[in-house]
Each structure stands twice: as C-alpha cells, then as structure tokens.
Design a protein around this motif. Structure first.
Motif, PDB file in Angstrom:
ATOM      1  N   SER A   1       0.849  -1.152  -0.021  1.00 15.26           N
ATOM      2  CA  SER A   1      -0.069   0.020  -0.085  1.00 15.26           C
ATOM      3  C   SER A   1       0.810   0.970   0.139  1.00 15.26           C
ATOM      4  O   SER A   1       0.332   2.428   0.106  1.00 15.26           O
ATOM      5  CB  SER A   1      -1.024  -0.138   1.166  1.00 15.26           C
ATOM      6  N   ALA A   2       2.103   1.065  -0.259  1.00 17.02           N
ATOM      7  CA  ALA A   2       2.930   2.200  -0.114  1.00 17.02           C
ATOM      8  C   ALA A   2       3.060   3.091  -1.529  1.00 17.02           C
ATOM      9  O   ALA A   2       2.642   2.546  -2.645  1.00 17.02           O
ATOM     10  CB  ALA A   2       4.517   1.869   0.229  1.00 17.02           C
ATOM     11  N   LYS A   3       3.365   4.206  -1.242  1.00 18.69           N
ATOM     12  CA  LYS A   3       3.756   5.120  -2.588  1.00 18.69           C
ATOM     13  C   LYS A   3       5.209   4.820  -3.075  1.00 18.69           C
ATOM     14  O   LYS A   3       6.062   5.029  -2.205  1.00 18.69           O
ATOM     15  CB  LYS A   3       3.692   6.595  -2.270  1.00 18.69           C
ATOM     16  N   ALA A   4       5.340   4.471  -4.069  1.00 19.39           N
ATOM     17  CA  ALA A   4       6.814   4.079  -4.643  1.00 19.39           C
ATOM     18  C   ALA A   4       7.243   5.126  -5.557  1.00 19.39           C
ATOM     19  O   ALA A   4       6.658   5.546  -6.562  1.00 19.39           O
ATOM     20  CB  ALA A   4       6.643   2.910  -5.313  1.00 19.39           C
ATOM     21  N   SER A   5       8.592   5.467  -5.674  1.00 21.66           N
ATOM     22  CA  SER A   5       9.142   6.414  -6.421  1.00 21.66           C
ATOM     23  C   SER A   5      10.575   6.023  -6.628  1.00 21.66           C
ATOM     24  O   SER A   5      11.225   5.251  -5.795  1.00 21.66           O
ATOM     25  CB  SER A   5       9.122   7.909  -5.975  1.00 21.66           C
ATOM     26  N   ALA A   6      11.430   6.432  -7.765  1.00 17.32           N
ATOM     27  CA  ALA A   6      12.785   6.085  -7.768  1.00 17.32           C
ATOM     28  C   ALA A   6      13.358   7.092  -8.516  1.00 17.32           C
ATOM     29  O   ALA A   6      13.018   8.054  -9.219  1.00 17.32           O
ATOM     30  CB  ALA A   6      12.606   4.846  -8.873  1.00 17.32           C
ATOM     31  N   SER A   7      14.663   6.801  -8.422  1.00 13.57           N
ATOM     32  CA  SER A   7      15.527   7.742  -9.246  1.00 13.57           C
ATOM     33  C   SER A   7      15.543   7.752 -10.696  1.00 13.57           C
ATOM     34  O   SER A   7      15.921   8.714 -11.510  1.00 13.57           O
ATOM     35  CB  SER A   7      17.215   7.293  -8.737  1.00 13.57           C
ATOM     36  N   GLY A   8      14.883   6.751 -11.265  1.00  9.00           N
ATOM     37  CA  GLY A   8      14.727   6.623 -12.583  1.00  9.00           C
ATOM     38  C   GLY A   8      14.172   5.385 -12.858  1.00  9.00           C
ATOM     39  O   GLY A   8      13.921   4.388 -12.280  1.00  9.00           O
ATOM     40  N   PHE A   9      13.565   5.295 -14.163  1.00  7.12           N
ATOM     41  CA  PHE A   9      12.556   4.220 -14.667  1.00  7.12           C
ATOM     42  C   PHE A   9      12.679   4.112 -16.135  1.00  7.12           C
ATOM     43  O   PHE A   9      12.625   5.093 -16.784  1.00  7.12           O
ATOM     44  CB  PHE A   9      11.362   3.769 -13.724  1.00  7.12           C
ATOM     45  N   THR A  10      12.675   2.895 -16.690  1.00  5.69           N
ATOM     46  CA  THR A  10      12.700   2.856 -18.443  1.00  5.69           C
ATOM     47  C   THR A  10      11.323   3.367 -19.097  1.00  5.69           C
ATOM     48  O   THR A  10      11.450   4.095 -19.831  1.00  5.69           O
ATOM     49  CB  THR A  10      12.949   1.611 -18.655  1.00  5.69           C
ATOM     50  N   ASN A  11      10.252   2.931 -18.470  1.00  4.28           N
ATOM     51  CA  ASN A  11       8.972   3.154 -19.127  1.00  4.28           C
ATOM     52  C   ASN A  11       7.555   2.910 -18.179  1.00  4.28           C
ATOM     53  O   ASN A  11       8.039   2.444 -17.022  1.00  4.28           O
ATOM     54  CB  ASN A  11       8.659   2.517 -20.419  1.00  4.28           C
ATOM     55  N   ALA A  12       6.719   3.367 -18.550  1.00  2.64           N
ATOM     56  CA  ALA A  12       5.509   3.367 -17.756  1.00  2.64           C
ATOM     57  C   ALA A  12       5.278   1.508 -17.337  1.00  2.64           C
ATOM     58  O   ALA A  12       4.644   1.226 -16.165  1.00  2.64           O
ATOM     59  CB  ALA A  12       4.125   3.595 -18.183  1.00  2.64           C
ATOM     60  N   GLY A  13       5.602   0.814 -18.032  1.00  2.00           N
ATOM     61  CA  GLY A  13       5.451  -0.670 -17.860  1.00  2.00           C
ATOM     62  C   GLY A  13       6.705  -1.270 -16.771  1.00  2.00           C
ATOM     63  O   GLY A  13       6.424  -2.433 -16.369  1.00  2.00           O
TER      64      GLY A  13
END
Length: 954
Positions: A819-831
């Motif tokens: 149930s957490a909100k996830a964020s990242a330094s980067g990601f490749t695409n929405a998938g």
C-alpha cells in the motif's frame, strides 16, 4: 530490431510482442520492450531461466593463494562493449580475451549436391540472427556445467550466423563467443558479431552512434579499426550493423555510409559487413522492407560495395510493402549485385513453426530470386522446458512437420502461409569433405561424458566447440520388406565418445529393413580406406550395414555388412565393425547411410551408434607429443573446499597436430574425472569440490589427434589451503510473531560444518543440536539466537538479536509495501515503473538504466514497525541469474531526509533474498542498488520489494 505491431493483412492476428525487432513509430499497440532486457530475454518470452547452471555464473570470493599469481580465477565471459569502451579494449589487457578466441578455422569447402527436396532453391541462402545465450553479459566463454543449452545443430541450412545480442544496459557491440565460432566454422558457416544501436525507447542514445562514427585527425574511423581488430583476434568473420536509434540526420547517414565503406577497405579477406534495413539516407529510422533509393546507399554506391548483404525488414510481408519488395531483386541487379545478397527477413521469435508467414511471396514458383533472413530461430530453445522438447521443436522448424527434409511439402494453395520447414525451400550444404571423416553424433552437450565407451564424467556439461558435424538429413528413413520404420534420434543416455549417440529404435520384422540416410560427403576413396561403426546393441537376429554412395550415382547406395564385430570400449559392451573399400578405389564417396535389417522378428529393437567413420588405414595419425608450458595462471578458493583455476599451455612441438585437448582432474587417491575438452590452448576449470583430506589436486592435459587418440600427458597441481573451520550462519522463516507461535530456523553455515549447537533464550526448547530446529516462544519480548557451528578444525559463533514476540503481532504481519507510494531515481517506461516493484506480481518489475546507484523509495504513509525485507531479483522474474542484484543497501527513515542503514549486502547472487532486522519503526524505506548485476550490466531489475511488518499503524 523491433517488430512493427501492424500485422500483415495476409495472416491472422498474433499476440503483441515486446522485443528488439523493428517497430513503426508510433506503435499501434503493445507495450514497449525494456532496455533493461537483452534482446535475448525480451518479455514476455523469458524462457531462459534454466539455461545457465549455477556454476556458470557464480563469482568467487577472492582468497589469498598458496601458489602462483595472486589473482581471482573467475569464469571468463564473452566480450561486449559500447563504442568508447571498445576503443579502450586490447587483447593484451583483457584477461578473458584468450578464452574468447575461436580455434577452428572456417571450413571453406562446403558441398551441395542435388537438393533432396524438389521444392528447394539451390541458390537461396539463409542468414540466421540467433541469440546463442540468454543475455549479452554473463555468457561463459567455453561452455558451462549445464546440459540444457542451445546446442544448435542444423548448420546445413545456414549460410551466415549472426550472434544476436546487445542492450542499452549491457553493451551494444557483441562479438560471437569462442564456442559459437568453433561450431559454426567446423560446419563451414561464417559467424558475425552484432553492432546493435537500439531505439531510444529501449535505452538507445544517438551519441553512441556518433561515437562510433567519429573520425580521427587523419580521417580514419577508430571504432571501425577496433571492430576489425577484434574480429581478427577472436577469429570470426565480420559484423552485422543494426542502427535503429532515432534522431539521425542526413550527415549521420552520410557518415554511416563512409564508415561502412571504410570497413570494406580495411577488413581482412573473407570478412563481411552486413547491414540491416532501418536507417535511410536522409537520416531517420524508416524500415523499408525492400531495396530502394532510400536505402541502397548502404548496400552499393557508385559500383562500390558498401555492405556485403542487406537484411530486409519484416514488413515486406504486408500488402502495402509488397510492390517495393517484388522490385528488390531487379534493384539489386541494376546495382550490379546478386539478388541473393538480399535477405528477406522473417520474424520467428514469437511463434516459430507455429506462425504463419508469406511464403508465396518469398518463394514463388518462377518468381524473383532472393535469400531468407531468419530473426531468432533460437525460438525452439527459448520456448522449451527441456532438451528433448527443444530438439523436437528444432527438427520441426528446420525439416518440417513430416520430420524428413525430402518430404517437406510444397506451398499448399489452400493454406499457403503454413509452416513447411526451412528444408522445403533451402537446399542443404555439407562440410564433410577432405580425406576422411569421423563422427560420434556429439551435439556439444550431455548429461555425462564418455571416452571410448567409458563414462569419465557423470555430471552435466555443454561446450559447442566440441560439437560433431551432425547428420545432413534429420531424418531420412526408408523401409523395405514391410513392417514399421525404425525411428532414429539423438540420445543422451548412452555415448561411445562425448555425451550422445545415434539411437535407432522400434519393432523390427523378419525380412524388413530401415535405411537411415545420414551424411552428404565428398571424400575420395584411397586403396586402404575403410568404413566402420561402433554400435551398442548388436543383435544376432538383426544386421547393421553401412551404406556408401558415390558421386557418379549419389542416390544409389552400396550396403556393406562387417563380417566380424570386435568388442570395443573399456567394458567391451560396444562392438566395432569395419569394411574395406579398396574395391571402390578412385571413386568419391557422396553419401553415408546405415541399414538395420531383421533376420527374425524383434520387439523393442534398439541400437546405439556411437561412432561412424570413413578413414584411410595407412594414414594412421600419430599420437601427439605432450603439451609444453602447462601452467595454472590463476586459481581461487571458496569456503576452503571449492576451487577453480585458469590453465594455459603450448601446443605439442612435435608429432601429430592436436585436434583438441582433454583436461582431467586427478584426486589424491588416483581417481579421475573429465573436466572438459577444448580446441584452444587455454581453459577455465570450473569449481571443483575438494575431497576429504585432500591437500593437492592434479590437473592433467593431453593433446588428442584427429582419430581421438590421446598423446602423452602433462600435469600441474592446485595446492589447497588449510582445511577451514566453519562459518556460522542461519535464517528464520519469520522474525515477528505473537506469543505462543513458532519459528523455523534453517542452518546456512558453510558446508564444512559437522555439528550445531543452538541457544534460544526464552524459547522452547532453550537449546538444540539439530541442524534445523523449530522453536516456540511463549512470552512477549525480544530474543537473541546463538548458533555455534563446529567441525574437527574449529568452530564459529553467530549471535543475532532477531526474534520479536509481541501481542501486536496477533493482529497480523503483512507486506507493508503493497500500500506504499513508490518513487525512484529513474525508470525506463510506464511498464517498468516503481509501483511494479511493490504490486505483488513477480512478472512485473521496476527497471532503471544508466549510471548508478539506482534508488527505489517507499512511503508507507505513517510510521510502521518493520521486521524484515524481501527482495526479488531478476531470476525471480525469469531472467538469467547473471542479472541478479549483486550489491545493495536498504535504508529506513522517519522523515525521508535522515536515513539509517538497516541492511547492507555486497555479494548477493540469489534470485530472492530475505533480510530480517530487529523490530524498527520507520515511515520511509529506500532500496539503493549499488551494483545492479553479477557482471557489467548497469540496469537495475527488481521484481519485488517487500517490507514485512505489523499490520497496525503506530
């Protein structure tokens, strides 16, 4: 290459794909493929998880050596580069380079007789773009310890093999590995490396292309020089250039053409440069599916060869592209080139022989000639669960549903797009030429290894370098005298030499026979030549006859039955029979066959042919002299009981030339096990397990001649370190429980442990000597666990405060990350965005490319009590173990700004890792990926990140 998603109008709709094939921009449907994935492992077709054995990808801890150079003898891997890192590469500074050299020269004389299939075009060629490994990185240089391997064996239908690979996260320039070079060259097939400049949505950077096209002050292209240098050193035959990165200009296109022309000028004789139909002369990526004025400058220009062949994009099959496709042969001829230098691409990655393809356009009766380009015929392997399934699919793919290349059907007007087998349209070619021939039907892998009938290794192995030339026809059988045909197959349960044999089985009727046509050959008959076979299962009620045909009448076989079968092999269980061919002196053998004939009815007849040879007896090969300079250049030890080594030696200075080398390990008691064979003069010895009480292990190398006779042996030794005391370690199935619940403890101590002494204060029992005890904790509290691991040398103690017993746990323990909100330094695409790491689905992942470290941050919404983390790495999602996260840190925070390290891992190799911690309060959790993979790939792949803790918020 990214496949377009608009389907040709001549076929039924198929599932959308996510891989490295050409795609129209913008795509009409389907998710994008991730640059985190090598083209070899594109989702959703990740079927490679069983390919690389653990020993093939394990990185060993550095240990001080008791002899020799102070270095780590890690598994050597095949090379991969970016343009700038290729410029930095030199074989003199690359310790793996000698292991990546092909050792078998290209067999330049391949023969092609009359096609056995009347529909086959004798002039059409085949280029195969095949992923020979599951990933670009982590490809072992000389095989592995795994049987289930892509040991490709239908070389007779391939004229050029491109070792397909490359990805934004690993490297975009990929030379073929040594074993692929050797196997291809033995069969007369040139093999090429790949320069794969991917689309931007798959991580491609236009700067990589421009780095490749940079000139020096003299106008030369340094990257081109390095491409030729690497091909020359490794011994392969050229490069396949696939430029699909968007953003190119007309100047870039002009520079690319100059780059290709420069390669033509500097390449060695016999090398070729192949081009993929993607970039057009004005600069953009626009796949044509034809040769036309927009792309012919990359093929031929003002009478000058720019590329030696062009692979046309797959969209030619669509009706709107067919007019240009149909005019392509004439366009090639107008440029002074053969239309067979054009390879019409057929994408078989997704559906293989289950797909539907526009054969009427490619092979029309009386139509324009052209060659065939196959994208990913490794489909047969990557969609198979085991080797038997792979072989069955591969035979259907190449020879057709009938299982006989001579019976592959013509195009059916009622079902023109159905699979008929490559043999239906492509004539076979054979490398069985010269003065003699011997085969053991070895595929280059096995469940065991035999030498002259004696099993000298009982473990799995693979090494395509030592693959035999396999039968030209699989399988052409003819039955006479009534009765059912016997069924031939490649069998891995019994071998005379290597890991496999030809098995013929079925019910044999009296007076009936089955002939198995095997090899197309071109071998002149000398006065002392003989043909022979080694067979397991000689039956007095059946005859085994060896058939030979001659070039003056290649379809008429003379069948010769050995008069005397002599016992062969160490235990005499094999029988060898031979027949002299002096009566046929001066003729040339065109074909080899075997006939099995019943003298009486036999139910369940079975025979294994472990050797078939055609050799000149008077030309007895001398046994080679001993190798010289045998040296253990590097060695390493793990846990004191596992060790690996790198060997090198010099070829025998006198006597018969070595065809290959055989390597044994010899124990202190004199027992031996085959480590492997190689045509190279370097070899990596994978991890060996130390025998109890053993202080030294001898490594034995012998040169072997073309008749498989070993010469004198040379030896070197590994001195083991002192036998180690154990290292204590353990894990618990849960660390946060309610009073009265139990915990299952599992010992993870080093393998040398022989005794266990546990202490569980507050638990029941309070102590134990079991290896994996279960303990009940009746009262609330925080408890330590102590394990003392012992053996005859010493002991080690590990104490951890890890068990929390609380009434709060009665409310349940769950994954707080869900149930957490996830964020990242980067990601490749929405998938492959951050939420995909915490959605509970092991088939989805968070993926990030580029320079690290990569971070994944979770906001739990409020302060929560956390007891454990679970990280699901690449292997959990079906990708190779080589992509599992190597080093990472897990941090916690109350405010998202001030962080405390909770877990630090530097040497993970597992696909799933669990990390228990004392009950800790935190709102924010951050996973920091420091080293994303086991090798050089910089892409993070996290298929799951679980944060286990109390359900109730603080």
């Amino acid at each position: 290459m990214k496949m377009h998603t608009r389907k040709p109008d001549w076929t039924a709709k198929t599932a959308s794909r996510t891989d490295s094939r050409p795609q129209q921009s913008p795509p009409t449907a389907g998710p994008s493929a991730s640059p985190c994935e090598s083209p070899s492992v594109r989702s959703p077709f990740r079927m490679w998880r069983r390919t690389l054995g653990t020993a093939a990808v394990t990185l060993l801890a550095v240990t001080a050596l008791s002899f020799g150079p102070q270095a780590e003898a890690a598994q050597p891997y095949s090379s991969y580069w970016y343009p700038n890192t290729l410029l930095e590469w030199s074989p003199s500074s690359d310790p793996d380079a000698p292991f990546n050299r092909g050792s078998i020269p290209l067999q330049n004389k391949r023969i092609q007789g009359a096609p056995v299939n009347p529909n086959a075009d004798p002039d059409a060629q085949v280029i195969a773009l095949s992923a020979m490994y599951p990933s670009t990185s982590g490809a072992p240089s000389q095989g592995s310890e795994s049987f289930h391997t892509y040991a490709f064996g239908f070389w007779q239908y391939v004229d050029k093999l491109v070792m397909w690979g490359g990805s934004a996260g690993e490297g975009v320039i990929v030379p073929p590995s040594a074993d692929v070079i050797d196997a291809a060259h033995k069969n007369g097939v040139p093999v090429y490396g790949t320069v794969f400049l991917p689309q931007t949505e798959h991580g491609g950077k236009i700067q990589w292309m421009r780095d490749m096209l940079k000139r020096d002050a003299s106008g030369k292209f340094p990257v081109a020089d390095k491409l030729v240098e690497s091909a020359r050193y490794y011994g392969f035959d050229g490069w396949f250039i696939n430029q699909e990165t968007q953003g190119g200009t007309a100047q870039d296109a002009a520079d690319m053409q100059d780059f290709l022309k420069y390669l033509q000028q500097i390449k060695d004789p016999g090398m070729e440069i192949l081009w993929y139909d993607s970039m057009i002369e004005s600069g953009p990526i626009r796949w044509q599916g034809a040769l036309n004025t927009q792309n012919d400058g990359f093929f031929q220009q003002n009478g000058q060869t720019v590329s030696d062949a062009m692979f046309l994009d797959f969209r030619w099959q669509s009706s709107s592209y067919l007019p240009g496709f149909r005019s392509s042969p004439a366009a090639a001829e107008a440029l002074g080139r053969s239309p067979y230098d054009l390879f019409a691409g057929v994408d078989v990655e997704a559906n293989g022989s289950n797909g539907r393809y526009n054969w009427p356009e490619l092979f029309p009766q009386g139509g324009a000639p052209m060659s065939l380009g196959l994208y990913r015929p490794d489909w047969a392997f990557k969609t198979s669960q085991n080797q038997a399934e792979y072989l069955e699919k591969d035979e259907k793919f190449w020879t057709g549903p009938a299982g006989d290349p001579s019976r592959s059907a013509a195009i059916d007007p009622a079902n023109p797009y159905a699979w008929r087998g490559i043999a239906a349209d492509i004539a076979d070619k054979s490398a069985v030429t010269g003065s003699e021939f011997m085969t053991h039907f070895g595929t280059g892998n096995g469940k065991m290894f035999a030498v002259n009938g004696e099993v000298v290794r009982e473990r799995e192995w693979s090494n395509r370098s030592i693959q035999d030339i396999l039968p030209t026809w699989r399988w052409m059988t003819r039955t006479e005298g009534g009765g059912q045909a016997l069924e031939p197959s490649l069998d891995f349960e019994r071998a005379y030499y290597g890991g496999s044999s030809l098995k013929v089985a079925g019910n044999l009727s009296k007076g009936s026979s089955t002939t198995v046509n095997l090899y197309r050959t071109q071998i002149p008959v000398d006065r002392t030549m003989e043909v022979s076979a080694a067979v397991y299962g000689i039956n007095r009620n059946a005859s085994v006859q060896i058939g030979v045909s001659f070039t003056d009448s290649p379809n008429d076989y003379v069948f010769l039955e050995p008069k005397n079968w002599q016992s062969a092999g160490k235990d005499k269980s094999w029988q060898r029979g031979s027949v002299k061919l002096n009566a046929y002196k001066g003729r040339t053998v065109a074909g080899l066959a075997l006939k099995f004939e019943g003298k009486a009815a036999i139910t369940g007849y079975e025979a294994h042919v472990g050797e078939l040879s055609l050799r000149t007896v008077s030309d007895a090969a001398r046994k080679p002299a001993a190798v010289t300079g045998l040296t253990v250049t590097e060695s390493d030890f793990r846990d004191g009981i596992y060790g690996d080594a790198r060997l090198k030696w010099n070829a025998p200075a006198a006597g018969e030339a070595a065809a290959f080398y055989r390597i044994y390990c010899e124990r202190a008691d004199g027992s031996r096990e085959l480590v492997g064979e190689t045509p190279n003069t370097v070899y990596y010895v994978p991890e060996l397990r130390r025998a109890d009480g053993e202080d030294r292990t001898k490594l034995v190398v012998a040169a072997v001649n073309r008749h498989y006779e070993a010469g004198k042996e040379s030896t070197a030794s590994i001195q083991w370190p002192a036998y180690p005391a154990p290292q204590a370690n353990f894990e618990a199935d849960r660390t946060l429980i309610a009073p009265g619940a139990s915990v299952q403890f599992t010992d993870r101590s080093s393998e040398v442990t022989t005794e266990w002494k546990w202490s569980f204060p507050g638990g029941e029992p309070a102590s134990s000597t079991e290896r994996n005890p279960k303990v009940v904790y009746p009262e609330a509290g925080e408890y330590e666990v102590t394990l003392v691991a012992k053996n005859r040398v010493g002991e080690d103690t590990l104490q951890r405060k890890m068990i929390t017993v609380t009434d709060e746990a009665a409310g349940g323990v769950s994954d707080l990350a869900r149930s957490a909100k996830a964020s990242a330094s980067g990601f490749t695409n929405a998938g492959e965005a951050p939420p995909m790491a915490v959605d509970g689905d092991d088939k989805t992942n968070w993926c990030a490319v580029g320079e690290g470290p990569h971070t994944l941050t979770l906001d739990l919404g409020s302060a929560r009590k956390i007891s454990e983390f679970v990280v699901k790495h690449a292997e959990t999602g079906g990708e190779p173990a080589a992509f599992n996260t190597r080093a990472f840190t897990i941090r916690v925070s109350g405010d998202g700004e001030n962080w405390t390290d909770a877990v630090n891992v530097t040497d993970n190799a597992a696909g799933l890792s669990k990390h228990a911690i004392p009950l800790t309060s935190a709102r924010y959790v951050q996973l920091v990926v420091d080293k994303p993979t086991q090798g050089g790939d910089t892409a993070a792949r996290i298929y799951g990140f679980e944060v286990m803790g109390l359900n109730a918020a603080e």
